[in-house]
Design a protein around this motif. Sequence first.
Motif, PDB file in Angstrom:
ATOM      1  N   GLN A   1       0.825  -1.206   0.000  1.00 28.61           N
ATOM      2  CA  GLN A   1       0.000   0.000   0.000  1.00 28.61           C
ATOM      3  C   GLN A   1       0.860   1.257   0.000  1.00 28.61           C
ATOM      4  O   GLN A   1       1.957   1.273   0.535  1.00 28.61           O
ATOM      5  CB  GLN A   1      -0.905   0.020   1.242  1.00 28.61           C
ATOM      6  CG  GLN A   1      -1.947  -1.064   1.258  1.00 28.61           C
ATOM      7  CD  GLN A   1      -2.862  -0.943   2.469  1.00 28.61           C
ATOM      8  OE1 GLN A   1      -2.984   0.100   3.079  1.00 28.61           O
ATOM      9  NE2 GLN A   1      -3.500  -2.044   2.814  1.00 28.61           N
ATOM     10  N   ASN A   2       0.319   2.328  -0.575  1.00 27.74           N
ATOM     11  CA  ASN A   2       1.005   3.613  -0.628  1.00 27.74           C
ATOM     12  C   ASN A   2       1.084   4.224   0.766  1.00 27.74           C
ATOM     13  O   ASN A   2       0.095   4.271   1.498  1.00 27.74           O
ATOM     14  CB  ASN A   2       0.234   4.541  -1.585  1.00 27.74           C
ATOM     15  CG  ASN A   2       0.947   5.855  -1.796  1.00 27.74           C
ATOM     16  OD1 ASN A   2       1.480   6.456  -0.870  1.00 27.74           O
ATOM     17  ND2 ASN A   2       0.946   6.300  -3.034  1.00 27.74           N
TER      18      ASN A   2
ATOM     19  N   SER B   1       2.608   7.419   1.190  1.00 29.13           N
ATOM     20  CA  SER B   1       2.981   8.824   1.009  1.00 29.13           C
ATOM     21  C   SER B   1       2.412   9.673   2.134  1.00 29.13           C
ATOM     22  O   SER B   1       1.259   9.523   2.521  1.00 29.13           O
ATOM     23  CB  SER B   1       2.462   9.353  -0.335  1.00 29.13           C
ATOM     24  OG  SER B   1       3.103   8.671  -1.386  1.00 29.13           O
TER      25      SER B   1
ATOM     26  N   GLU C   1      10.179   2.876  -0.257  1.00 31.40           N
ATOM     27  CA  GLU C   1       9.685   2.648  -1.619  1.00 31.40           C
ATOM     28  C   GLU C   1       8.177   2.871  -1.706  1.00 31.40           C
ATOM     29  O   GLU C   1       7.656   3.288  -2.740  1.00 31.40           O
ATOM     30  CB  GLU C   1      10.020   1.228  -2.090  1.00 31.40           C
ATOM     31  CG  GLU C   1      11.486   1.020  -2.405  1.00 31.40           C
ATOM     32  CD  GLU C   1      11.864  -0.450  -2.589  1.00 31.40           C
ATOM     33  OE1 GLU C   1      10.958  -1.314  -2.667  1.00 31.40           O
ATOM     34  OE2 GLU C   1      13.079  -0.727  -2.632  1.00 31.40           O
ATOM     35  N   ALA C   2       7.466   2.611  -0.621  1.00 30.82           N
ATOM     36  CA  ALA C   2       6.013   2.810  -0.587  1.00 30.82           C
ATOM     37  C   ALA C   2       5.647   4.280  -0.348  1.00 30.82           C
ATOM     38  O   ALA C   2       4.472   4.621  -0.304  1.00 30.82           O
ATOM     39  CB  ALA C   2       5.390   1.932   0.491  1.00 30.82           C
ATOM     40  N   GLY C   3       6.655   5.142  -0.169  1.00 30.42           N
ATOM     41  CA  GLY C   3       6.397   6.574  -0.056  1.00 30.42           C
ATOM     42  C   GLY C   3       6.535   7.163   1.329  1.00 30.42           C
ATOM     43  O   GLY C   3       6.403   8.380   1.507  1.00 30.42           O
TER      44      GLY C   3
ATOM     45  N   ASN D   1      -2.052   2.634   7.372  1.00 28.52           N
ATOM     46  CA  ASN D   1      -3.128   3.262   6.604  1.00 28.52           C
ATOM     47  C   ASN D   1      -4.477   3.197   7.315  1.00 28.52           C
ATOM     48  O   ASN D   1      -5.351   4.017   7.047  1.00 28.52           O
ATOM     49  CB  ASN D   1      -3.207   2.654   5.202  1.00 28.52           C
ATOM     50  CG  ASN D   1      -2.153   3.246   4.290  1.00 28.52           C
ATOM     51  OD1 ASN D   1      -1.865   4.442   4.350  1.00 28.52           O
ATOM     52  ND2 ASN D   1      -1.550   2.416   3.460  1.00 28.52           N
TER      53      ASN D   1
END
Length: 186
Positions: A2-3, A5, A31-33, A177
């Motif tokens: 999952q992102n 960021s 790498e995922a932000g 998340n």
Amino acid sequence: MQNLSGKMIAIVATNGFEQSELEVPLNKLREAGATVHVVSLEPGEIKGWDKKDWGNSVPVDKTLSEAKPDDYDALVLPGGQINPDLLRVEPDAIAFIKSFWQQKKVVAAICHAPWLLVEAGIVKGRKVTSFNSIKTDVINAGGLWEDSQVVTDQGLITSRNPGDLDAFCEKIAEEVNEGRHERRAA
């Protein structure tokens, strides 16, 4: 994965961390932000342990005295035998870990790092796993030990060994998340 960021993650470690247990989450989460900081007792670098001998050094981004739990969404605790054993006698390290838990943030520990969760009083009544050699320590601290790859209990993520790093990192991203976790009493 999952992102992540906009998310901030702290990895607390000192000399003797298991190389892959710090480097793989550090790289995968970046790498995922996520912005990921290696937090340690002293500035400079910390040296890893790579299976049977000293490994590579990793730069320290912040010291425990500089890092503020309020600034982070999650905490990752790599294992190895040396790293958590040195950290569990450091009051500042234990206070840092407790603060994440009290703020209902994600706390993730792998291999021998659940020793730090024991010291911080977090495992009592929680489902956890760990490296087999500290199973009794976890149980004696009131943890509900499971022989599973990765165990999650209301934002507490534990994994038993470095062979489980992909699943461990995936679970960290998922839990981060989800946000803060309301924890009922254990």
